[in-house]
Design a protein around this motif. Structure first.
Motif, mmCIF file in Angstrom:
data_model
loop_
_atom_site.group_PDB
_atom_site.id
_atom_site.type_symbol
_atom_site.label_atom_id
_atom_site.label_comp_id
_atom_site.label_asym_id
_atom_site.label_seq_id
_atom_site.Cartn_x
_atom_site.Cartn_y
_atom_site.Cartn_z
ATOM 1 N N SER A 1 8.486 -10.368 -14.081
ATOM 2 C CA SER A 1 8.580 -10.639 -12.652
ATOM 3 C C SER A 1 8.241 -12.080 -12.319
ATOM 4 N N THR A 2 8.764 -12.563 -11.199
ATOM 5 C CA THR A 2 8.364 -13.873 -10.682
ATOM 6 C C THR A 2 7.177 -13.751 -9.729
ATOM 7 N N GLY A 3 6.641 -12.528 -9.581
ATOM 8 C CA GLY A 3 5.449 -12.359 -8.752
ATOM 9 C C GLY A 3 5.720 -12.338 -7.267
ATOM 10 N N HIS A 4 6.942 -12.006 -6.874
ATOM 11 C CA HIS A 4 7.308 -11.986 -5.454
ATOM 12 C C HIS A 4 7.008 -10.604 -4.861
ATOM 13 N N THR A 5 7.880 -9.626 -5.100
ATOM 14 C CA THR A 5 7.732 -8.289 -4.530
ATOM 15 C C THR A 5 8.176 -7.246 -5.542
ATOM 16 N N GLU A 6 7.432 -6.152 -5.659
ATOM 17 C CA GLU A 6 7.861 -5.007 -6.466
ATOM 18 C C GLU A 6 7.617 -3.753 -5.621
ATOM 19 N N ALA A 7 8.332 -2.686 -5.965
ATOM 20 C CA ALA A 7 8.156 -1.445 -5.210
ATOM 21 C C ALA A 7 7.989 -0.263 -6.151
ATOM 22 N N ILE A 8 7.220 0.721 -5.706
ATOM 23 C CA ILE A 8 7.156 2.003 -6.403
ATOM 24 C C ILE A 8 7.675 3.080 -5.467
ATOM 25 N N LEU A 9 8.465 4.010 -6.023
ATOM 26 C CA LEU A 9 8.905 5.176 -5.266
ATOM 27 C C LEU A 9 8.225 6.374 -5.920
ATOM 28 N N SER A 10 7.306 6.977 -5.213
ATOM 29 C CA SER A 10 6.490 8.065 -5.767
ATOM 30 C C SER A 10 5.832 8.824 -4.631
ATOM 31 N N GLU A 11 5.524 10.079 -4.887
ATOM 32 C CA GLU A 11 4.770 10.874 -3.911
ATOM 33 C C GLU A 11 3.373 11.180 -4.428
#
Lengths: 431, 431
Positions: B351-361
């Motif tokens: 990653s470039t350290g900008h934004t990441e997302a997790i999809l989880s419940e």
């Protein structure tokens, strides 16, 4: 040792930084309770091993004395049982401070139902370059551990055995608590190349903090590819306004100049408003002379002081170079200014941006001075010697930042963190 | 023009920065009311001069089109009356935001009776280097003025006439309000040398912010002697956990990838937990294909997707290079991971350290992901496209910092300030 090429040292230091980063992931998630338990055990272990550390220090001191190190530096290098105990007390202080990690800086709900938190997180791997000050090893290790950071240390050749003995003690406590000893590691075995390698290790070391002489700091700032925080250089000014209470002013000036001369928050320059120069300069020059301070005076100040007939006066005409010099000694530059504006312009031109003080009883002039001076700290009717993490209530300090980015002034735990935004949603998409 | 030697350009740019710093002293002390009045008049004047600005822009657009600029870049370069009006509305938004200058960050009384305040102050002179985006000229000018900073702009050759026309309007409003036009000035007349000179102007320019392509940003970060804030590069990841609500996941992924592809917060990589890959990958690949997205898949994903028989599928095996590539286009890398830990390690590596997302419940897995991911922003069950100063409620943004020092994530007004400590005493000296 010393056999490696620069490239091999660079690879080795990057590997150490990556090991530190790996160990730091565990530390980053550790509870405050667990981190404090480590710190309290480090404090106890330092006191328990004070004799062994003291012996290592005695060897360093002998070699340093034999190689002609000055008394002032030898005093900094000393890490005897008494100093180990005092430093251990500093570690307990850090344990007692609030944990910055996880603190919510900002929090808000967005109109679309998302919840947005900005929280403090550790920076990662800090690199520290310093010289012949074994107590810094402990101060920095304790601040970094508490704030969830790993640290690579370059503590200098003169203190090598002392730092080794100290780090062995810290490493054992870390291991006892299930943390990798790579969390607090030294690159001293690579000599100066260790420092150079840290400066190149962008992407491995997150932040580099040099602490020491002006030459060291300038070299790191100019050559590092890793982000640097510039610390410590203090060409510190005191301005005596025509509205000053001169009886209050004198002890503040003498304290700021002479209470300890070799430190960055000691005053180096005195600017006196022309309206009070005739009255005040002979008084202050007399007191400075009694404290053994050599004076570098501009023409106006020279005339007034020389005419005062002070016994033992040591005075020279100030040169242009004097105005930007940090003496770190019993020397002070003195200049007469016609207006406060002239003082402010002189300070903003020659200061290193560390600490300046105004002595005045006039509300509006104090407001103007504090607003227009472009330095990390401005003192009003108080000694510049108060610019210090301990005095400010931050606990031990990593250094005093004289730059504007990230941290300005004494750097405590909060300055060793960055932030992370976390957005909690339930499937929101951007329209 | 173009006749100066690099040294002459450097001298000229330093002089401009010093003029800006001088004008900034007045701005730094200006009331919020006065700064807001300037901003509201700038907004009105931009709208009032939208035609002239639009004509200048039309000339820039003609030349750019003739020189073969891509449609995407031409769209960014366009600054017609409608866009001028929208940008002017952004200036009004900035006027409506709280003024960060003077905000007390920390305040305490010391045991010796001193009162210690840490207050927000402007940084000083900001240098901004960007490319072919005339709206950035206005956004940056308004953020800098509100936060009390002067700014030097290098807006690029392609937008030169547009920026000139815009800055003329801003300069006239500044003059009407008694501020020097050097507060917001362009170094574009020096061409690329203007940018190089700003990078050398340590001590004159306080902070440099590059905004644009990865090459531009890397060049500035590596070569600048002035402190830099790294912005914008976004190799953005979405991780679909085995605990994800897959019905919720699909629209988030499609929005993050396709709502606007050429921006830094658009998703570039999709990591899918192996436990749901067989079920979910054909669905997501089908939807991506419908949106015209080319897929770069690792071996496991390739097998699953290729077997799904999707019409019009455009798929390639992912190369090692893909994992670190920011496509900024209708392309996406897809990888199957065995565990969330593998996803986190992959992300923290590439990653470039900008934004990441997790999809989880799953609560605990979300907690672990948000804690261990080392990026400026982590989204939970929401599109990565929300990483934006406007969306975060910061008003316009100067850029999105992907570094850890000083600012991380969208940079608004607060990120354009530093702090100053002021100690108020009554003659205290250090014991």
């Amino acid at each position: 040792m010393g056999e490696e090429t620069m490239n091999e040292v660079f690879e080795a230091v990057c590997d150490m930084a990556d090991d530190a980063a790996y160990a730091q992931q565990t530390l980053a998630g550790a509870s405050t309770e667990r981190k404090n338990a480590v710190l309290l055990d480090v404090a106890d272990a330092l006191v328990g091993n004070a004799e062994a550390i003291g012996e290592a220090n005695a060897s360093d001191m002998r070699d340093a004395a034999a190689s002609g190190m000055s008394e002032g530096l030898l005093d900094r290098l000393r890490f005897d049982a008494g100093r180990v105990a005092a430093t251990a007390q500093g570690v307990r202080n850090v344990a007692s401070l609030p944990d910055p990690v996880g603190e919510m800086v900002r929090g808000r709900n967005l109109p679309n139902g998302m919840r947005l938190n900005q929280v403090r997180v550790p920076i990662g791997v800090i690199g520290m370059i310093y010289e012949a000050r074994p107590n810094v090893t402990v101060d920095v290790a304790s601040l970094c551990l508490k704030s969830g950071n790993a640290v690579l240390l370059r503590g200098g050749h003169a203190a090598r055995r002392t730092n080794e003995a100290t780090l062995r003690v810290i490493g054992e406590v870390l291991a006892d608590h299930g943390f990798g000893p790579s969390l607090v590691a030294s690159v001293d075995r690579f000599g100066r190349d260790g420092a150079l390698a840290m400066m190149e290790a962008r992407g491995h070391v997150d932040l580099l903090v040099p602490r020491g002489g002006a030459g060291l700091i300038r070299a790191v700032v100019e050559n590092s590819k890793v982000p640097v925080i510039e610390t410590g250089a203090g060409n510190v000014h005191i301005y005596v306004d025509e509205t000053a209470d001169l009886d209050k002013a004198l002890p503040v000036i003498i304290n700021a100049k002479t209470q300890r001369v070799g430190v960055c928050n000691a005053a180096e320059k005195l600017l006196v408003n022309g309206a009070v120069a005739e009255d005040f300069l002979p008084v202050v020059a007399n007191a400075l002379t009694e404290h053994g301070v050599r004076i570098h005076a501009d023409e106006a100040a020279l005339t007034i002081i020389a005419n005062a007939g002070i016994d033992g006066l040591d005075i020279l005409p100030a040169t242009e170079e004097d105005w930007s010099t940090e003496y770190l000694d019993y020397e002070m530059g003195i200049k007469v200014v016609d207006t406060m504006g002239e003082a402010i312009e002189h300070i903003n031109t020659y200061s290193t941006g560390h600490t300046e003080a105004i002595l005045s009883e006039d509300y509006s002039r104090i407001e103007e001075f504090t607003r227009r001076i472009d330095s990390a700290v401005v003192m009003v009717n108080a000694s510049t010697r108060f610019t210090d993490g301990g005095m400010f209530g931050l606990g031990a300090e990593l250094g005093i930042s004289t730059q504007k980015m990230h941290a300005r002034g004494p750097m405590g735990l909060e300055e060793l963190t960055t932030t992370k935004w976390i957005g909690y949603g339930t499937g929101q998409v951007r329209p």
